[in-house]
Design a protein around this motif. Structure first.
Motif, PDB file in Angstrom:
ATOM      1  N   GLY A 195     -12.291  34.726  30.671  1.00  0.00           N
ATOM      2  CA  GLY A 195     -10.963  35.728  29.988  1.00  0.00           C
ATOM      3  C   GLY A 195     -10.366  34.853  29.096  1.00  0.00           C
ATOM      4  N   THR A 216     -13.853  38.755  28.642  1.00  0.00           N
ATOM      5  CA  THR A 216     -12.887  39.647  28.687  1.00  0.00           C
ATOM      6  C   THR A 216     -11.762  39.364  27.475  1.00  0.00           C
ATOM      7  N   SER A 256     -15.339  43.187  28.161  1.00  0.00           N
ATOM      8  CA  SER A 256     -14.473  44.260  28.697  1.00  0.00           C
ATOM      9  C   SER A 256     -13.103  43.887  28.062  1.00  0.00           C
ATOM     10  N   PRO A 306     -16.922  46.805  31.733  1.00  0.00           N
ATOM     11  CA  PRO A 306     -16.384  46.190  32.803  1.00  0.00           C
ATOM     12  C   PRO A 306     -17.314  46.425  34.030  1.00  0.00           C
TER      13      PRO A 306
END
Length: 408
Positions: free
Chosen positions: A238, A266, A302, A349
């Motif tokens: 992330g 992400t 995502s 996601p």
């Protein structure tokens, strides 16, 4: 087949006409122009039906802390320090109440699946984990909540932290996270996390490389270990804001490695925009990774919420449609890419989290959100509000339209 519920006059993405969605035993049993049966019906009125939104990265345990941290702005390390001071006083009821406040908003905005990171360390212990485990059970009627325990402030240099992570994994944590950039020995932290993930057979979701210097980083280390451990498709990173600062050639090389190794990414636009580039007094960089470009190169990606009303991100309403719209603004994506951005909070996601029962298709879980718009482009551009939503075929929320009151 006997149906329990039918959603009529629903418009699917790209659909020129409306359909009916038949639901039985919590799953989508039929999608057809019309369905004749005696089951109760909900009329979607020609509005857009989507699979429930999926929030793949949120921090429920430290949400809604504004006014408690004494933090008035700074970079990511200042935000970590501010929360570190206050989390020593967390109680289970306190964490539960703040997290529930966020979940209520997320559900009302159409989120039906969520992965929450949970800080576990000697300062907070397992207090937040226990609170969110209760929340997971109490809110199962509306959202599937997955708990990712992780060390926010370091692992190798925080005695007792690894033992607490193990205790949480033994107690049923769903997956394991990490934050190598906060550790004095980031490579060893990555090694220990992969070892633990293999021991407990859980996925990994790491906060990675939260700065704008692409001359160094840990992306290659993660990709190499994902391949060595056979963890492709089970690792997410992330932020990865370094990707936003790379040259086109560097970005292409990184994208190729991510695709080859099966490591997902992400982007967290609200936090990445708020915290990065603070050392610049002008011409500030955006600091948000172009995940739609990674998707085009075969990487699972995502866009997610991250923090809500705390020193990392002092705003947020838990709307994933709003977050995807924000991402499109930052990435300068026009109508030709609205659908791809919508995928970043739905199908993307879901794939990243390996949700094999997701989608508006026969056999999938009947998690449906009906947006107050007639098309996906209108819904996305206007940040349309959901009209109602279903979780496992049961009506989980409904929202009344605003009523204008002109003078008589």
């Amino acid at each position: 087949m006997s149906l329990d519920l039918v959603v009529t006059n629903a418009r699917l993405r790209g659909g020129a006409s409306t359909v009916a969605i038949g639901i039985a035993a919590g799953r989508i049993a039929e999608i057809a122009p019309e369905i004749a049966c005696d089951a109760p019906a909900i009329d979607a009125g020609g509005m857009l039906a989507l699979p429930g939104f999926v929030d793949s990265h949120v921090h429920l345990d430290k949400a809604c802390l504004l006014g408690r941290c004494g933090h008035v702005g700074g970079d990511v390390r200042a935000a970590i320090a501010a929360v570190s001071r206050v989390k020593r006083s967390f109680t289970e009821d306190d964490v539960y109440a703040r997290a529930a406040r966020c979940l209520d908003k997320a559900i009302a905005h159409g989120t039906t699946r969520m992965r929450s990171h949970v800080e576990v360390d000697p300062r907070v212990g397992l207090t937040s984990f226990r609170a969110l485990r209760r929340l997971k059970d109490d809110y199962a009627w509306a959202v599937d909540l997955s708990l990712c325990v992780f060390p926010q402030e370091g692992l190798t240099d925080d005695p007792g932290c690894e033992e607490l992570l193990v205790e949480a994994l033994d107690a049923g944590a769903d997956l394991l996270g990490g934050c190598p950039y906060a550790d004095s020995d980031p490579i060893t932290q990555i090694d220990r996390l992969f070892d633990l993930a293999r021991t407990y057979d859980v996925d990994l979701d790491l906060h990675l490389d939260f700065d704008l210097d692409p001359s160094w980083g840990h992306l290659e280390e993660v990709c190499r270990r994902a391949e060595a451990f056979g963890w492709g498709g089970r690792v997410t990173i992330g932020h990865v804001t370094k990707l936003s600062a790379m040259t086109p050639n560097e970005f292409e090389r990184a994208a190729r490695r991510l695709a080859e190794s099966g490591v997902a990414v992400t982007a967290l636009p609200a936090t990445d925009l708020f915290l990065t580039g603070r050392d610049r007094s002008y011409d500030k960089p955006r600091g948000v990774t172009a995940v739609h470009e990674l998707v085009a190169r075969g990487v699972a990606c995502s866009v997610a919420t991250n923090n809500v009303m705390n020193p990392f991100t002092p705003f947020g309403d838990c709307s994933l449609m709003r977050m995807a719209n924000l991402y499109a603004n930052v990435a300068q994506i026009g109508p030709e890419g609205f659908g791809a951005c919508l995928d970043l909070v739905t199908e993307g996601p879901a794939a990243l989290m390996n949700l094999d029962d997701y989608g508006l298709r026969v056999g999938a879980a009947a998690d449906v959100v009906v947006m107050d718009a007639a098309s996906e482009d209108d819904a996305f551009a206007e940040i349309a509000q959901p009209a109602f939503g279903l979780k496992n075929g049961r009506l989980s929320f409904e929202r009344q339209r605003a009523k204008l009151l002109p003078p008589q």
